[in-house]
Motif scaffolding. Structure first.
Motif, PDB file in Angstrom:
ATOM      1  N   GLY A  60       0.785  -1.229   0.000  1.00 43.64           N
ATOM      2  CA  GLY A  60       0.000   0.000   0.000  1.00 43.64           C
ATOM      3  C   GLY A  60       0.810   1.268   0.000  1.00 43.64           C
ATOM      4  N   MET A  61       2.041   1.213  -0.516  1.00 43.21           N
ATOM      5  CA  MET A  61       2.911   2.381  -0.482  1.00 43.21           C
ATOM      6  C   MET A  61       3.336   2.754  -1.893  1.00 43.21           C
ATOM      7  N   ARG A  62       4.008   3.894  -1.995  1.00 45.91           N
ATOM      8  CA  ARG A  62       4.635   4.324  -3.232  1.00 45.91           C
ATOM      9  C   ARG A  62       5.762   5.273  -2.876  1.00 45.91           C
ATOM     10  N   GLY A  63       6.611   5.560  -3.853  1.00 47.78           N
ATOM     11  CA  GLY A  63       7.687   6.509  -3.602  1.00 47.78           C
ATOM     12  C   GLY A  63       7.127   7.912  -3.441  1.00 47.78           C
ATOM     13  N   ALA A  64       7.226   8.463  -2.249  1.00 47.39           N
ATOM     14  CA  ALA A  64       6.706   9.804  -1.991  1.00 47.39           C
ATOM     15  C   ALA A  64       7.738  10.860  -2.395  1.00 47.39           C
ATOM     16  N   GLN A  65       7.254  12.065  -2.704  1.00 45.01           N
ATOM     17  CA  GLN A  65       8.153  13.122  -3.165  1.00 45.01           C
ATOM     18  C   GLN A  65       9.171  13.507  -2.101  1.00 45.01           C
ATOM     19  N   ASP A  66       8.780  13.437  -0.842  1.00 44.05           N
ATOM     20  CA  ASP A  66       9.679  13.863   0.230  1.00 44.05           C
ATOM     21  C   ASP A  66      10.432  12.687   0.848  1.00 44.05           C
ATOM     22  N   THR A  67      10.338  11.510   0.230  1.00 47.80           N
ATOM     23  CA  THR A  67      11.031  10.332   0.751  1.00 47.80           C
ATOM     24  C   THR A  67      11.889   9.729  -0.346  1.00 47.80           C
ATOM     25  N   ALA A  68      13.136   9.457  -0.033  1.00 46.00           N
ATOM     26  CA  ALA A  68      14.042   8.871  -1.017  1.00 46.00           C
ATOM     27  C   ALA A  68      13.641   7.433  -1.312  1.00 46.00           C
ATOM     28  N   THR A  69      14.015   6.953  -2.467  1.00 43.14           N
ATOM     29  CA  THR A  69      13.777   5.561  -2.829  1.00 43.14           C
ATOM     30  C   THR A  69      15.109   4.811  -2.818  1.00 43.14           C
ATOM     31  N   ILE A  70      15.024   3.527  -3.092  1.00 41.18           N
ATOM     32  CA  ILE A  70      16.243   2.712  -3.090  1.00 41.18           C
ATOM     33  C   ILE A  70      17.180   3.133  -4.223  1.00 41.18           C
ATOM     34  N   TYR A  71      16.632   3.750  -5.241  1.00 39.59           N
ATOM     35  CA  TYR A  71      17.439   4.258  -6.355  1.00 39.59           C
ATOM     36  C   TYR A  71      18.417   5.330  -5.871  1.00 39.59           C
ATOM     37  N   GLU A  72      17.904   6.315  -5.137  1.00 41.68           N
ATOM     38  CA  GLU A  72      18.787   7.369  -4.613  1.00 41.68           C
ATOM     39  C   GLU A  72      19.794   6.803  -3.616  1.00 41.68           C
ATOM     40  N   MET A  73      19.393   5.801  -2.854  1.00 47.41           N
ATOM     41  CA  MET A  73      20.318   5.192  -1.891  1.00 47.41           C
ATOM     42  C   MET A  73      21.467   4.485  -2.606  1.00 47.41           C
ATOM     43  N   LEU A  74      21.160   3.781  -3.705  1.00 46.21           N
ATOM     44  CA  LEU A  74      22.204   3.098  -4.459  1.00 46.21           C
ATOM     45  C   LEU A  74      23.196   4.074  -5.072  1.00 46.21           C
ATOM     46  N   LEU A  75      22.699   5.221  -5.525  1.00 47.21           N
ATOM     47  CA  LEU A  75      23.576   6.207  -6.151  1.00 47.21           C
ATOM     48  C   LEU A  75      24.331   7.055  -5.131  1.00 47.21           C
ATOM     49  N   GLY A  76      24.023   6.869  -3.854  1.00 45.72           N
ATOM     50  CA  GLY A  76      24.700   7.635  -2.818  1.00 45.72           C
ATOM     51  C   GLY A  76      24.127   9.009  -2.601  1.00 45.72           C
ATOM     52  N   ASP A  77      22.952   9.274  -3.175  1.00 48.65           N
ATOM     53  CA  ASP A  77      22.323  10.589  -3.038  1.00 48.65           C
ATOM     54  C   ASP A  77      21.408  10.665  -1.821  1.00 48.65           C
ATOM     55  N   ALA A  78      21.211   9.539  -1.139  1.00 47.04           N
ATOM     56  CA  ALA A  78      20.339   9.502   0.034  1.00 47.04           C
ATOM     57  C   ALA A  78      20.819   8.404   0.971  1.00 47.04           C
ATOM     58  N   THR A  79      20.440   8.513   2.237  1.00 46.65           N
ATOM     59  CA  THR A  79      20.803   7.516   3.235  1.00 46.65           C
ATOM     60  C   THR A  79      19.609   6.628   3.556  1.00 46.65           C
ATOM     61  N   PHE A  80      19.858   5.596   4.329  1.00 44.29           N
ATOM     62  CA  PHE A  80      18.790   4.713   4.790  1.00 44.29           C
ATOM     63  C   PHE A  80      17.707   5.514   5.509  1.00 44.29           C
ATOM     64  N   ALA A  81      18.120   6.458   6.353  1.00 47.32           N
ATOM     65  CA  ALA A  81      17.157   7.257   7.110  1.00 47.32           C
ATOM     66  C   ALA A  81      16.274   8.094   6.181  1.00 47.32           C
ATOM     67  N   ASP A  82      16.814   8.490   5.023  1.00 47.23           N
ATOM     68  CA  ASP A  82      16.038   9.277   4.066  1.00 47.23           C
ATOM     69  C   ASP A  82      14.969   8.441   3.365  1.00 47.23           C
ATOM     70  N   GLY A  83      15.214   7.131   3.224  1.00 46.50           N
ATOM     71  CA  GLY A  83      14.327   6.280   2.457  1.00 46.50           C
ATOM     72  C   GLY A  83      13.361   5.438   3.257  1.00 46.50           C
ATOM     73  N   GLU A  84      13.599   5.304   4.554  1.00 43.85           N
ATOM     74  CA  GLU A  84      12.766   4.456   5.405  1.00 43.85           C
ATOM     75  C   GLU A  84      11.355   5.029   5.533  1.00 43.85           C
ATOM     76  N   GLN A  85      10.343   4.186   5.294  1.00 39.02           N
ATOM     77  CA  GLN A  85       8.950   4.591   5.447  1.00 39.02           C
ATOM     78  C   GLN A  85       8.219   3.578   6.318  1.00 39.02           C
ATOM     79  N   ALA A  86       7.422   4.054   7.241  1.00 40.09           N
ATOM     80  CA  ALA A  86       6.568   3.155   8.014  1.00 40.09           C
ATOM     81  C   ALA A  86       5.359   2.786   7.163  1.00 40.09           C
ATOM     82  N   THR A  87       4.937   1.525   7.220  1.00 34.84           N
ATOM     83  CA  THR A  87       3.707   1.116   6.535  1.00 34.84           C
ATOM     84  C   THR A  87       2.536   1.239   7.502  1.00 34.84           C
ATOM     85  N   ALA A  88       1.388   0.802   7.055  1.00 31.29           N
ATOM     86  CA  ALA A  88       0.184   0.879   7.891  1.00 31.29           C
ATOM     87  C   ALA A  88       0.171  -0.179   8.984  1.00 31.29           C
ATOM     88  N   TRP A  89       1.161  -1.077   8.970  1.00 29.96           N
ATOM     89  CA  TRP A  89       1.153  -2.205   9.909  1.00 29.96           C
ATOM     90  C   TRP A  89       2.363  -2.168  10.829  1.00 29.96           C
TER      91      TRP A  89
END
Length: 278
Positions: A60-89
């Motif tokens: 039930g999620m998607r890449g949000a504008q204010d949240t990094a995705t795994i793509y940015e993390m792989l390229l070194g443009d974002a950290t784990f903390a930038d990409g982590e999202q809580a789900t509904a569960w």
């Protein structure tokens, strides 16, 4: 959800759900296994490494504008903390994927230590989560190599069909290459039969063939062929939420317990190591 884990799990373990064949239940296994582990009280991070993003939408999620995705993390443009999202569960978090990830293999070709990008990005997550489940793309390219380099163990879904063993030799060779050159602690911790129908001779034959070939590495849990499992993604829910009493939900809870038991036999995660480019 349960307040405490039914089975104590080693902390900080990374599991890659991988098979280069498409349509074998890989994403279904990654999503529902992660959800079942979370319901059993384990802190779980689901990392979507497939450009199709089906694991992302499956919870039930998607890449949000204010949240990094795994793509940015792989390229070194974002950290784990930038990409982590809580789900509904409870206990279940996500690192999302988008179609942008499709270009990552080309962009990483000339990058230094390119096979280690995901491992380095996820290293802080080991301190936060008990289990990190990576949904790999249906290929043996650089994204999957990154997942294998980051992982402590590989779980291989195998569809109950005549061509079940086709291509697994290539996957095993890749695992061996990664273990030799990049990640000495990597192991295939289990093969799980999916879309299993015990009433048919075909499923029985495939099960016997796979068990004869891989022995104790084949998980005892068989994931059944199930309409409810197929319907759950269209409601953006894991099967454990969509229909908790279904055969699929029960099977993934059993698989989650079995996985935790198998993880207990693994050694401590290996430190980040250098190595030649794949």
């Amino acid at each position: 959800m349960s307040a405490s884990a039914e089975v104590e799990a080693p902390s900080g373990r990374v599991i890659a759900v991988a098979n280069q064949k498409g349509g074998v239940g890989k994403t279904t296994t990654a999503v529902n296994l992660a959800a079942a582990l979370a319901e059993q009280g384990h802190r779980v991070l689901l990392a979507d490494l497939d450009p199709q993003g089906n694991a992302t939408s499956g919870v039930g999620m998607r890449g949000a504008q204010d949240t990094a995705t795994i793509y940015e993390m792989l390229l070194g443009d974002a950290t784990f903390a930038d990409g982590e999202q809580a789900t509904a569960w409870s206990n279940l978090s996500l690192i999302a994927s988008t179609i942008d990830l499709a270009g990552a293999e080309i962009e990483l070709v000339s990058a230094f230590s390119r096979e280690q990008k995901l491992r380095r990005a996820l290293e802080p997550a080991r301190e936060v989560y008990d289990l990190i489940v990576i949904d790999c793309p249906p290929s043996l390219g650089l994204l999957t190599v990154n997942a294998l380099t980051a992982a402590d163990g590989v779980l291989v879904p195998i569809q109950c069909e005549y061509y079940a063993l086709e291509g697994l030799g290539a996957l095993q060779r890749n695992v061996e290459l990664v273990r030799t050159n990049l990640n000495p602690g990597l192991e295939i911790i289990g093969y799980v039969l999916t879309m299993h129908d015990g009433r048919t001779r075909l499923s029985q034959q495939v099960s016997a063939e796979v068990t004869g070939h891989f022995g104790e590495r084949v998980c005892k849990t068989r994931v059944p062929r199930s309409v409810r499992l197929a319907e759950a993604p269209s409601y953006a829910q894991p099967i454990t939420v969509f229909d908790p009493a279904s055969r699929g939900a029960i099977a993934y809870h059993r698989l989650a317990r079995e996985l935790v038991e198998r993880l207990a036999s693994l050694g401590t995660p290996a430190p980040i190591a250098g190595g030649p480019r794949a």
